[in-house]
Design a protein around this motif. Sequence first.
Motif, PDB file in Angstrom:
ATOM      1  N   PHE A  33       0.836  -1.197   0.000  1.00 51.86           N
ATOM      2  CA  PHE A  33       0.000   0.000   0.000  1.00 51.86           C
ATOM      3  C   PHE A  33       0.869   1.245   0.000  1.00 51.86           C
ATOM      4  N   GLY A  34       0.653   2.100  -0.950  1.00 50.83           N
ATOM      5  CA  GLY A  34       1.432   3.323  -1.072  1.00 50.83           C
ATOM      6  C   GLY A  34       0.880   4.421  -0.201  1.00 50.83           C
ATOM      7  N   SER A  35       1.216   5.658  -0.561  1.00 50.93           N
ATOM      8  CA  SER A  35       0.750   6.795   0.222  1.00 50.93           C
ATOM      9  C   SER A  35       0.115   7.833  -0.668  1.00 50.93           C
ATOM     10  N   PRO A  36      -0.976   7.451  -1.390  1.00 48.40           N
ATOM     11  CA  PRO A  36      -1.682   8.450  -2.195  1.00 48.40           C
ATOM     12  C   PRO A  36      -2.266   9.523  -1.311  1.00 48.40           C
ATOM     13  N   LYS A  55       8.893   4.958  -4.548  1.00 52.78           N
ATOM     14  CA  LYS A  55       8.962   4.018  -5.660  1.00 52.78           C
ATOM     15  C   LYS A  55       7.991   4.409  -6.758  1.00 52.78           C
ATOM     16  N   LYS A  56       6.790   4.849  -6.372  1.00 52.30           N
ATOM     17  CA  LYS A  56       5.806   5.269  -7.360  1.00 52.30           C
ATOM     18  C   LYS A  56       6.307   6.479  -8.126  1.00 52.30           C
ATOM     19  N   THR A  57       7.016   7.397  -7.408  1.00 54.02           N
ATOM     20  CA  THR A  57       7.553   8.570  -8.078  1.00 54.02           C
ATOM     21  C   THR A  57       8.589   8.170  -9.103  1.00 54.02           C
ATOM     22  N   ALA A  58       9.437   7.209  -8.721  1.00 49.37           N
ATOM     23  CA  ALA A  58      10.450   6.740  -9.660  1.00 49.37           C
ATOM     24  C   ALA A  58       9.815   6.043 -10.840  1.00 49.37           C
ATOM     25  N   ARG A 100      -1.351   7.624 -13.485  1.00 48.57           N
ATOM     26  CA  ARG A 100      -2.271   8.208 -12.504  1.00 48.57           C
ATOM     27  C   ARG A 100      -1.576   9.298 -11.686  1.00 48.57           C
ATOM     28  N   GLN A 101      -2.104  10.497 -11.747  1.00 46.35           N
ATOM     29  CA  GLN A 101      -1.588  11.631 -10.975  1.00 46.35           C
ATOM     30  C   GLN A 101      -2.499  11.989  -9.807  1.00 46.35           C
ATOM     31  N   ASP A 102      -3.779  11.745  -9.971  1.00 47.59           N
ATOM     32  CA  ASP A 102      -4.767  12.132  -8.961  1.00 47.59           C
ATOM     33  C   ASP A 102      -5.266  10.885  -8.241  1.00 47.59           C
ATOM     34  N   TRP A 103      -5.016  10.807  -6.944  1.00 46.62           N
ATOM     35  CA  TRP A 103      -5.416   9.645  -6.146  1.00 46.62           C
ATOM     36  C   TRP A 103      -6.701   9.894  -5.357  1.00 46.62           C
ATOM     37  N   TYR A 160      -5.019   2.824 -16.646  1.00 43.10           N
ATOM     38  CA  TYR A 160      -3.759   3.430 -16.240  1.00 43.10           C
ATOM     39  C   TYR A 160      -2.606   2.445 -16.390  1.00 43.10           C
ATOM     40  N   ASP A 161      -1.396   2.989 -16.413  1.00 45.94           N
ATOM     41  CA  ASP A 161      -0.221   2.153 -16.634  1.00 45.94           C
ATOM     42  C   ASP A 161       0.248   1.443 -15.373  1.00 45.94           C
ATOM     43  N   ARG A 162      -0.277   1.813 -14.227  1.00 42.74           N
ATOM     44  CA  ARG A 162       0.084   1.185 -12.955  1.00 42.74           C
ATOM     45  C   ARG A 162      -1.171   0.889 -12.155  1.00 42.74           C
TER      46      ARG A 162
END
Length: 313
Positions: A33-36, A55-58, A100-103, A160-162
Amino acid sequence: MTDTDRSQPLNVPRAGRSSRYRTHSSGSLSSSFGSPSGLTNINNTNGGATSVHSKKTAASSTGNNNIGSISTSMSTGTSAGTLPQFDEKHAAAGNIFEHRQDWSILNRLPLHKRNAIHIRLEDEGPYGNDETRCFVLSQLSMVGCTDVTCTVCGQSMVVYDRYPLVDGTLFLSPIKHSDNGKVSIAVFHNDRQLYLHGICLECLSMRSLHVLCRLCKTKFNFDPIIFGTLYYYDLFAAFPCCQARLSCSKCFQPIVSIKDGLINFSNYSSEFECGHCGSKNHHFVKPFDETFEKHSILNNNFGYMPSILSISI
Protein backbone atom coordinates in the motif's frame (compact mmCIF):
# COMPACT_ATOMS: atom_id res chain seq x y z
CA MET A 1 -1.07 -20.42 -13.05
CA THR A 2 -3.27 -22.79 -11.15
CA ASP A 3 -6.96 -22.53 -10.57
CA THR A 4 -6.52 -22.31 -6.81
CA ASP A 5 -4.32 -19.26 -7.26
CA ARG A 6 -7.22 -17.30 -8.71
CA SER A 7 -10.00 -18.20 -6.35
CA GLN A 8 -10.62 -19.56 -2.90
CA PRO A 9 -13.15 -22.09 -1.56
CA LEU A 10 -16.69 -20.83 -1.22
CA ASN A 11 -17.15 -22.05 2.34
CA VAL A 12 -14.96 -19.32 3.84
CA PRO A 13 -16.46 -17.70 6.99
CA ARG A 14 -17.80 -14.21 6.62
CA ALA A 15 -14.86 -12.81 8.56
CA GLY A 16 -12.51 -14.07 5.87
CA ARG A 17 -14.53 -12.75 2.97
CA SER A 18 -11.99 -10.20 1.71
CA SER A 19 -9.08 -12.63 1.52
CA ARG A 20 -10.99 -15.11 -0.61
CA TYR A 21 -11.42 -12.52 -3.33
CA ARG A 22 -7.71 -12.13 -3.97
CA THR A 23 -6.61 -12.69 -7.50
CA HIS A 24 -3.54 -14.79 -8.15
CA SER A 25 -1.40 -11.74 -8.86
CA SER A 26 -2.36 -9.61 -5.90
CA GLY A 27 0.80 -10.44 -3.97
CA SER A 28 1.24 -9.07 -0.48
CA LEU A 29 -1.22 -6.22 -0.47
CA SER A 30 -0.65 -5.42 3.16
CA SER A 31 2.94 -4.46 2.31
CA SER A 32 2.24 -2.84 -1.05
CA PHE A 33 0.00 0.00 0.00
CA GLY A 34 1.43 3.32 -1.07
CA SER A 35 0.75 6.80 0.22
CA PRO A 36 -1.68 8.45 -2.20
CA SER A 37 -2.81 11.84 -1.06
CA GLY A 38 -5.98 12.08 0.97
CA LEU A 39 -5.67 8.68 2.69
CA THR A 40 -3.97 9.72 5.90
CA ASN A 41 -6.12 7.37 7.96
CA ILE A 42 -4.75 4.45 5.95
CA ASN A 43 -1.16 5.63 5.68
CA ASN A 44 -0.86 5.91 9.43
CA THR A 45 -1.27 2.15 9.66
CA ASN A 46 1.43 1.42 7.09
CA GLY A 47 4.95 1.97 8.24
CA GLY A 48 6.36 1.57 4.74
CA ALA A 49 4.26 4.29 3.14
CA THR A 50 7.17 6.67 2.54
CA SER A 51 9.39 4.18 0.75
CA VAL A 52 6.55 2.89 -1.40
CA HIS A 53 5.53 6.38 -2.43
CA SER A 54 9.08 7.14 -3.54
CA LYS A 55 8.96 4.02 -5.66
CA LYS A 56 5.81 5.27 -7.36
CA THR A 57 7.55 8.57 -8.08
CA ALA A 58 10.45 6.74 -9.66
CA ALA A 59 8.04 4.63 -11.66
CA SER A 60 6.57 7.73 -13.28
CA SER A 61 9.97 8.66 -14.72
CA THR A 62 10.85 5.23 -16.02
CA GLY A 63 7.51 4.70 -17.77
CA ASN A 64 6.48 1.24 -18.77
CA ASN A 65 9.85 -0.53 -18.89
CA ASN A 66 8.27 -3.74 -17.72
CA ILE A 67 6.07 -3.83 -20.80
CA GLY A 68 9.10 -4.68 -22.93
CA SER A 69 9.55 -7.97 -21.08
CA ILE A 70 6.32 -9.38 -22.44
CA SER A 71 7.97 -10.32 -25.73
CA THR A 72 9.87 -13.09 -23.96
CA SER A 73 7.09 -14.19 -21.63
CA MET A 74 4.14 -14.58 -24.00
CA SER A 75 3.59 -17.47 -26.39
CA THR A 76 3.63 -17.13 -30.18
CA GLY A 77 1.51 -18.49 -32.97
CA THR A 78 0.12 -17.80 -36.40
CA SER A 79 -2.94 -20.01 -36.51
CA ALA A 80 -6.41 -18.86 -35.53
CA GLY A 81 -7.00 -18.64 -31.80
CA THR A 82 -3.33 -18.25 -30.88
CA LEU A 83 -1.53 -15.23 -29.51
CA PRO A 84 0.48 -13.30 -32.12
CA GLN A 85 4.15 -12.61 -31.50
CA PHE A 86 4.94 -9.38 -29.69
CA ASP A 87 7.60 -7.05 -31.04
CA GLU A 88 9.03 -3.72 -30.00
CA LYS A 89 6.19 -1.84 -31.66
CA HIS A 90 3.60 -3.64 -29.53
CA ALA A 91 5.68 -3.19 -26.39
CA ALA A 92 6.16 0.52 -27.03
CA ALA A 93 2.40 0.89 -27.40
CA GLY A 94 2.17 0.60 -23.62
CA ASN A 95 2.94 4.33 -23.51
CA ILE A 96 -0.58 5.08 -24.71
CA PHE A 97 -1.83 4.57 -21.15
CA GLU A 98 -2.07 7.42 -18.69
CA HIS A 99 -0.04 7.60 -15.51
CA ARG A 100 -2.27 8.21 -12.50
CA GLN A 101 -1.59 11.63 -10.97
CA ASP A 102 -4.77 12.13 -8.96
CA TRP A 103 -5.42 9.64 -6.15
CA SER A 104 -8.57 11.33 -4.87
CA ILE A 105 -10.64 8.56 -6.47
CA LEU A 106 -9.70 6.33 -3.53
CA ASN A 107 -11.51 8.69 -1.18
CA ARG A 108 -14.75 7.73 -2.94
CA LEU A 109 -14.39 4.17 -1.73
CA PRO A 110 -16.45 3.19 1.31
CA LEU A 111 -14.49 3.63 4.52
CA HIS A 112 -14.28 -0.10 5.22
CA LYS A 113 -12.63 -0.65 1.82
CA ARG A 114 -9.89 1.96 2.17
CA ASN A 115 -7.23 -0.56 3.01
CA ALA A 116 -4.54 -2.68 1.35
CA ILE A 117 -6.83 -5.71 1.19
CA HIS A 118 -9.51 -4.14 -0.99
CA ILE A 119 -7.24 -1.95 -3.17
CA ARG A 120 -4.71 -3.38 -5.60
CA LEU A 121 -1.49 -1.35 -5.60
CA GLU A 122 2.10 -1.90 -6.76
CA ASP A 123 4.29 -4.51 -5.09
CA GLU A 124 7.46 -3.68 -3.18
CA GLY A 125 9.36 -6.82 -4.21
CA PRO A 126 12.44 -6.68 -6.47
CA TYR A 127 10.49 -8.02 -9.42
CA GLY A 128 6.97 -7.15 -8.38
CA ASN A 129 3.99 -9.19 -9.46
CA ASP A 130 3.68 -7.69 -12.90
CA GLU A 131 2.20 -10.51 -14.95
CA THR A 132 -1.39 -9.31 -14.69
CA ARG A 133 -0.57 -5.67 -15.42
CA CYS A 134 1.54 -6.58 -18.46
CA PHE A 135 -1.19 -8.87 -19.73
CA VAL A 136 -3.88 -6.17 -19.55
CA LEU A 137 -1.74 -3.38 -21.04
CA SER A 138 -0.29 -5.50 -23.83
CA GLN A 139 -3.67 -6.86 -24.90
CA LEU A 140 -5.28 -3.43 -24.90
CA SER A 141 -2.26 -1.93 -26.70
CA MET A 142 -2.74 -4.33 -29.58
CA VAL A 143 -6.20 -2.92 -30.27
CA GLY A 144 -5.33 0.67 -29.32
CA CYS A 145 -7.82 0.72 -26.45
CA THR A 146 -7.14 3.11 -23.55
CA ASP A 147 -10.50 2.91 -21.80
CA VAL A 148 -13.06 0.28 -20.82
CA THR A 149 -16.81 0.75 -20.49
CA CYS A 150 -18.56 -0.50 -17.34
CA THR A 151 -20.59 -3.64 -17.99
CA VAL A 152 -23.28 -2.50 -15.56
CA CYS A 153 -23.89 1.21 -16.12
CA GLY A 154 -21.96 2.06 -19.29
CA GLN A 155 -19.59 4.55 -17.67
CA SER A 156 -16.17 4.87 -19.34
CA MET A 157 -13.08 4.03 -17.27
CA VAL A 158 -9.56 5.16 -18.17
CA VAL A 159 -6.93 2.41 -18.12
CA TYR A 160 -3.76 3.43 -16.24
CA ASP A 161 -0.22 2.15 -16.63
CA ARG A 162 0.08 1.19 -12.95
CA TYR A 163 -2.14 -0.25 -10.26
CA PRO A 164 -4.98 0.47 -9.68
CA LEU A 165 -5.45 -0.23 -13.39
CA VAL A 166 -8.91 1.34 -13.59
CA ASP A 167 -11.32 3.21 -11.34
CA GLY A 168 -13.14 -0.03 -10.70
CA THR A 169 -12.10 -3.59 -11.48
CA LEU A 170 -11.64 -5.87 -14.49
CA PHE A 171 -12.56 -9.48 -15.19
CA LEU A 172 -12.31 -12.04 -17.98
CA SER A 173 -15.27 -13.98 -19.34
CA PRO A 174 -15.63 -16.73 -21.95
CA ILE A 175 -18.63 -14.87 -23.40
CA LYS A 176 -19.41 -11.35 -24.55
CA HIS A 177 -21.75 -9.57 -22.17
CA SER A 178 -22.37 -6.93 -24.83
CA ASP A 179 -21.89 -6.34 -28.54
CA ASN A 180 -20.29 -3.01 -27.65
CA GLY A 181 -16.57 -3.32 -28.38
CA LYS A 182 -15.67 -1.17 -25.36
CA VAL A 183 -17.74 -3.32 -22.97
CA SER A 184 -16.53 -6.72 -24.20
CA ILE A 185 -12.96 -6.52 -25.50
CA ALA A 186 -11.56 -9.64 -27.17
CA VAL A 187 -8.24 -10.78 -25.66
CA PHE A 188 -6.11 -13.93 -25.77
CA HIS A 189 -5.09 -15.73 -22.60
CA ASN A 190 -3.31 -19.10 -22.66
CA ASP A 191 -4.16 -19.39 -26.37
CA ARG A 192 -7.87 -18.96 -25.63
CA GLN A 193 -10.02 -16.10 -26.77
CA LEU A 194 -11.73 -14.47 -23.83
CA TYR A 195 -13.41 -11.11 -23.29
CA LEU A 196 -12.21 -8.38 -20.97
CA HIS A 197 -14.91 -6.53 -19.03
CA GLY A 198 -14.97 -3.87 -16.34
CA ILE A 199 -17.12 -2.71 -13.43
CA CYS A 200 -16.78 0.92 -12.33
CA LEU A 201 -16.31 2.23 -8.80
CA GLU A 202 -19.86 3.59 -8.56
CA CYS A 203 -21.35 0.17 -9.29
CA LEU A 204 -18.91 -1.61 -6.97
CA SER A 205 -19.89 0.80 -4.19
CA MET A 206 -23.61 0.21 -4.91
CA ARG A 207 -24.35 3.90 -4.36
CA SER A 208 -26.24 4.74 -7.52
CA LEU A 209 -27.93 1.46 -8.43
CA HIS A 210 -28.56 -2.10 -7.32
CA VAL A 211 -28.20 -5.17 -9.54
CA LEU A 212 -30.87 -7.83 -8.95
CA CYS A 213 -31.33 -11.32 -10.35
CA ARG A 214 -34.28 -11.27 -12.75
CA LEU A 215 -35.66 -14.56 -11.42
CA CYS A 216 -35.17 -14.59 -7.64
CA LYS A 217 -34.64 -10.81 -7.12
CA THR A 218 -31.52 -11.39 -5.03
CA LYS A 219 -29.24 -8.36 -4.92
CA PHE A 220 -25.74 -8.94 -6.29
CA ASN A 221 -23.13 -8.08 -3.67
CA PHE A 222 -20.13 -6.20 -5.11
CA ASP A 223 -18.78 -5.28 -1.68
CA PRO A 224 -15.88 -7.76 -1.27
CA ILE A 225 -14.45 -7.31 -4.78
CA ILE A 226 -10.93 -5.87 -4.95
CA PHE A 227 -10.52 -2.44 -6.53
CA GLY A 228 -8.14 -1.88 -9.45
CA THR A 229 -7.15 -5.42 -10.42
CA LEU A 230 -8.10 -8.20 -12.85
CA TYR A 231 -10.05 -11.39 -12.10
CA TYR A 232 -9.42 -14.31 -14.43
CA TYR A 233 -13.01 -15.54 -14.29
CA ASP A 234 -16.49 -14.12 -14.80
CA LEU A 235 -17.50 -12.30 -11.61
CA PHE A 236 -21.22 -12.46 -12.28
CA ALA A 237 -21.16 -16.21 -12.88
CA ALA A 238 -19.06 -16.85 -9.77
CA PHE A 239 -21.90 -16.12 -7.33
CA PRO A 240 -25.07 -18.00 -8.34
CA CYS A 241 -28.09 -17.06 -6.27
CA CYS A 242 -30.71 -19.54 -7.52
CA GLN A 243 -31.02 -22.88 -9.29
CA ALA A 244 -31.78 -21.25 -12.65
CA ARG A 245 -28.25 -19.82 -12.67
CA LEU A 246 -26.86 -23.38 -12.60
CA SER A 247 -29.08 -24.81 -15.33
CA CYS A 248 -28.36 -25.83 -18.90
CA SER A 249 -28.46 -22.91 -21.33
CA LYS A 250 -30.15 -25.13 -23.93
CA CYS A 251 -32.68 -27.40 -22.17
CA PHE A 252 -32.82 -25.41 -18.89
CA GLN A 253 -32.44 -28.55 -16.78
CA PRO A 254 -30.26 -28.31 -13.62
CA ILE A 255 -26.62 -29.32 -14.04
CA VAL A 256 -25.31 -28.59 -10.53
CA SER A 257 -27.42 -28.29 -7.42
CA ILE A 258 -27.47 -24.80 -5.93
CA LYS A 259 -27.12 -26.43 -2.50
CA ASP A 260 -23.86 -28.14 -3.46
CA GLY A 261 -22.28 -25.48 -5.65
CA LEU A 262 -18.71 -25.73 -6.93
CA ILE A 263 -15.43 -25.57 -5.06
CA ASN A 264 -13.81 -22.52 -6.69
CA PHE A 265 -15.21 -19.30 -8.09
CA SER A 266 -13.47 -19.86 -11.42
CA ASN A 267 -15.17 -23.25 -11.85
CA TYR A 268 -18.42 -21.49 -12.74
CA SER A 269 -16.71 -20.05 -15.84
CA SER A 270 -15.67 -23.51 -17.09
CA GLU A 271 -17.34 -25.67 -19.69
CA PHE A 272 -19.80 -28.33 -18.51
CA GLU A 273 -21.67 -31.05 -20.35
CA CYS A 274 -25.38 -31.24 -19.63
CA GLY A 275 -26.41 -34.70 -18.44
CA HIS A 276 -29.87 -34.25 -19.95
CA CYS A 277 -29.29 -33.01 -23.50
CA GLY A 278 -25.53 -33.53 -23.85
CA SER A 279 -24.86 -29.89 -24.67
CA LYS A 280 -21.34 -28.75 -23.76
CA ASN A 281 -21.02 -25.06 -23.05
CA HIS A 282 -20.23 -22.41 -20.44
CA HIS A 283 -23.72 -22.95 -19.07
CA PHE A 284 -23.28 -20.90 -15.89
CA VAL A 285 -21.93 -17.82 -17.67
CA LYS A 286 -25.02 -16.01 -18.88
CA PRO A 287 -25.24 -12.56 -20.53
CA PHE A 288 -25.58 -9.77 -18.00
CA ASP A 289 -28.73 -8.16 -19.43
CA GLU A 290 -30.51 -11.52 -19.63
CA THR A 291 -29.63 -12.43 -16.03
CA PHE A 292 -29.86 -9.18 -14.08
CA GLU A 293 -31.97 -6.05 -13.86
CA LYS A 294 -30.79 -2.68 -12.58
CA HIS A 295 -32.62 -0.41 -10.14
CA SER A 296 -31.63 3.21 -9.54
CA ILE A 297 -31.21 4.38 -5.97
CA LEU A 298 -32.54 7.70 -4.68
CA ASN A 299 -31.05 9.21 -1.54
CA ASN A 300 -33.63 9.82 1.16
CA ASN A 301 -33.20 13.27 2.70
CA PHE A 302 -34.93 12.15 5.88
CA GLY A 303 -32.74 9.18 6.70
CA TYR A 304 -29.83 7.00 5.75
CA MET A 305 -31.74 4.21 4.03
CA PRO A 306 -31.88 4.60 0.24
CA SER A 307 -35.09 4.03 -1.66
CA ILE A 308 -35.13 1.99 -4.86
CA LEU A 309 -37.07 2.98 -7.93
CA SER A 310 -39.55 0.38 -9.04
CA ILE A 311 -38.72 0.95 -12.71
CA SER A 312 -35.80 -1.04 -14.06
CA ILE A 313 -33.18 0.66 -16.19
